[in-house]
Design an enzyme around this catalytic site. Structure first.
Site, PDB file in Angstrom:
ATOM      1  N   GLU A 121     133.482  46.504  10.243  1.00  0.00           N
ATOM      2  CA  GLU A 121     133.271  47.464  11.326  1.00  0.00           C
ATOM      3  C   GLU A 121     134.721  47.728  11.906  1.00  0.00           C
ATOM      4  O   GLU A 121     135.283  46.661  12.500  1.00  0.00           O
ATOM      5  CB  GLU A 121     132.243  46.775  12.465  1.00  0.00           C
ATOM      6  CG  GLU A 121     132.276  47.520  13.607  1.00  0.00           C
ATOM      7  CD  GLU A 121     132.081  46.627  14.952  1.00  0.00           C
ATOM      8  OE1 GLU A 121     132.485  47.159  16.046  1.00  0.00           O
ATOM      9  OE2 GLU A 121     131.215  45.705  14.804  1.00  0.00           O
TER      10      GLU A 121
ATOM     11  N   CYS B 102     134.128  47.120  21.561  1.00  0.00           N
ATOM     12  CA  CYS B 102     133.780  47.958  20.307  1.00  0.00           C
ATOM     13  C   CYS B 102     133.041  49.109  20.539  1.00  0.00           C
ATOM     14  O   CYS B 102     133.394  50.109  19.854  1.00  0.00           O
ATOM     15  CB  CYS B 102     132.931  47.079  19.139  1.00  0.00           C
ATOM     16  SG  CYS B 102     133.989  45.702  18.687  1.00  0.00           S
TER      17      CYS B 102
END
Length: 462
Positions: free
Chosen positions: A229, A263
């Site tokens: 990620e 994020c």
């Protein structure tokens, strides 16, 4: 011997320091973890689940230490507590679905054959965790990996150096065997050497695109499974039928919470022209009147320093470049006197922005958001997809069918409607394009942390 130094954004002091582990010692620790894995996997699933739950419960008992420690390490205000809500929710959900997610697929049980597909643990899982949500991002993989029968090696970012140490201590005190869950203090070189040597069966990394590329290079030819990620530049699209006040409140919180270091934080907004002026006015007021920049140990502070001076410098550079190119900043610097030109960075809302500006293209990861008017769904869709990243997109409308239709065309991992900046453990957390590959949480998360193994058993006749 070299060391890892954690520089606190609160005052620039060295808050913690640990020696870099020698490669030979790290290799020996990983070897012990590998040796312990088979016995751990043989334990009943219910026992592994109970021990993981107990580890998280023990971590919760450390709250009085963890909360100020996070403030010192990465700047999150103490008023928001730790990350226990998310850690608990994710662990609980993954524990609840484990039996179903890991259950064999029974194809045939007859007088002649038994045929089934089972999920088998990879072996040793290496978790390289980031600093922005150091407990939640780690638990996304740590909990299901251990539940599935893997052993886990954890390496945390230097900015949150103490988190891995604390997590492992909590799990060991709760009864998880020492070699089943270990923490290593490694530099980049040591990390890459272990990966390139094929030391792990699966590597999960959350961090920068550059870091992800380095891990892919290190793993090349080892056939090690990877979950990556990486960056994000998550958009929000406010349509003409949206609940304006609700959209402003959630989207601006999504842009500014944790000093924008999320994020899936909102970094760019596209607003239908009929709502644009009102949205911009309310958004600027939300920031100007609702945020207080200051020392994160002060309970009145709502936005603390960015985790590192160099992170703040990148946001300042993007903002300055945009202003030089014609953007307008709506937030008066006089409202945030605590901005010191270093880690303490005032929030900013930019208008008159374009995609020629880095602030609308590159990941900012700080408390700045650009807002553009749009005249159609097609224009909004084109702008949302005009990005190298694809983690989440947030759509604001009362028309579910319209949101689903647009969502099908957005290049992203998650589509939200009337919410933003949230990770649902029942849904796969995943991304596309330069955001990376793989997926965590949900049943799919368990599948990514295990491998399928088929049994085709023919019974001989009597």
């Amino acid at each position: 011997m070299s060391s890892l130094k954690l520089i606190s954004p609160v005052d620039g002091s060295v808050y913690a320091e640990r020696p870099v582990m020698a490669l030979e010692a790290a290799e020996a620790a990983v070897a012990r973890s590998r040796k312990a894995q088979k016995d751990w996997a043989r334990r009943p699933l219910e026992e592994r689940i109970a021990l993981v739950r107990a580890g998280v419960a023990r971590l919760n008992e450390m709250q009085d230490e963890v909360v100020p420690e996070l403030a010192w390490m990465m700047g999150r205000p103490v008023r928001y507590g730790g990350e226990f809500g998310g850690v608990n929710e994710r662990t609980h959900y993954m524990a609840e679905i484990a039996a179903r997610a890991l259950a064999p697929v029974e194809i045939e049980t007859s007088a002649q054959f038994e045929r089934r597909i089972v999920r088998e643990a990879h072996g040793v899982v290496f978790v390289i965790a980031p600093w922005n949500y150091p407990y939640m991002t780690a638990i996304n993989t740590v909990a299901p990996a251990l539940i599935a029968g893997n052993t886990v090696v954890l390496k945390h970012a230097t900015q949150t150096l103490l988190v891995g140490e604390r997590m492992v201590r909590a799990f060991h005190e709760a009864g998880v065997p020492e070699d089943v869950f270990i923490n290593l203090f490694l530099d980049h070189q040591g990390t890459e050497k272990l990966i390139s040597a094929g030391s792990f069966n699966f590597v999960n990394f959350t961090g920068s695109v550059g870091g992800g590329k380095a891990i892919e290079r290190a793993a090349a030819g080892t056939f090690t499974g990877l979950g990556l990620e990486l960056g994000g530049k998550d958009p929000g699209y406010v349509m003409e039928d949206a609940d304006l006040d609700w959209a402003v409140d959630v989207l601006m919180d999504g842009a500014m919470f944790n000093a924008g270091q999320c994020c899936c934080g909102i970094e760019r907004l596209y607003v239908a022209r009929p709502l644009y002026d009102a949205f911009v006015e309310k958004a600027a007021a939300w920031v100007a009147s609702g945020l207080k920049l200051g020392n994160p140990l002060d309970p009145d502070t709502t936005i603390g320093p960015m985790a590192n001076v160099r992170f703040a410098a990148e946001v300042r550079a993007q903002t300055s470049e945009a202003l030089a190119q014609g953007a307008r900043g709506l937030i008066d610097p006089a409202l945030f006197p605590a901005d010191d030109g270093g880690a303490y960075l005032m929030p900013q809302v930019l208008v008159d922005v374009t995609h020629d500006m880095r602030v609308m293209r590159d990941e900012s990861f700080g408390p700045v958001v650009g807002i553009m008017p749009v005249d159609s769904d097609e224009e909004a869709l084109r702008l949302m997809n005009d990005c190298q990243f694809g983690l989440t997109a947030s759509l604001w409308t009362n028309d579910v069918e319209r949101a689903a239709r647009l969502g099908a065309e957005i290049e992203t991992g998650t589509v939200f409607m009337n919410r933003a900046d949230y990770l649902d453990p029942a849904l796969c957390w995943t991304g596309c394009k330069a955001t990376g590959r793989g997926g965590s949480l949900s049943e799919i998360g368990f599948h990514n942390l295990t491998r399928p193994k088929s049994y085709h058993l023919r019974k001989t006749s009597a």
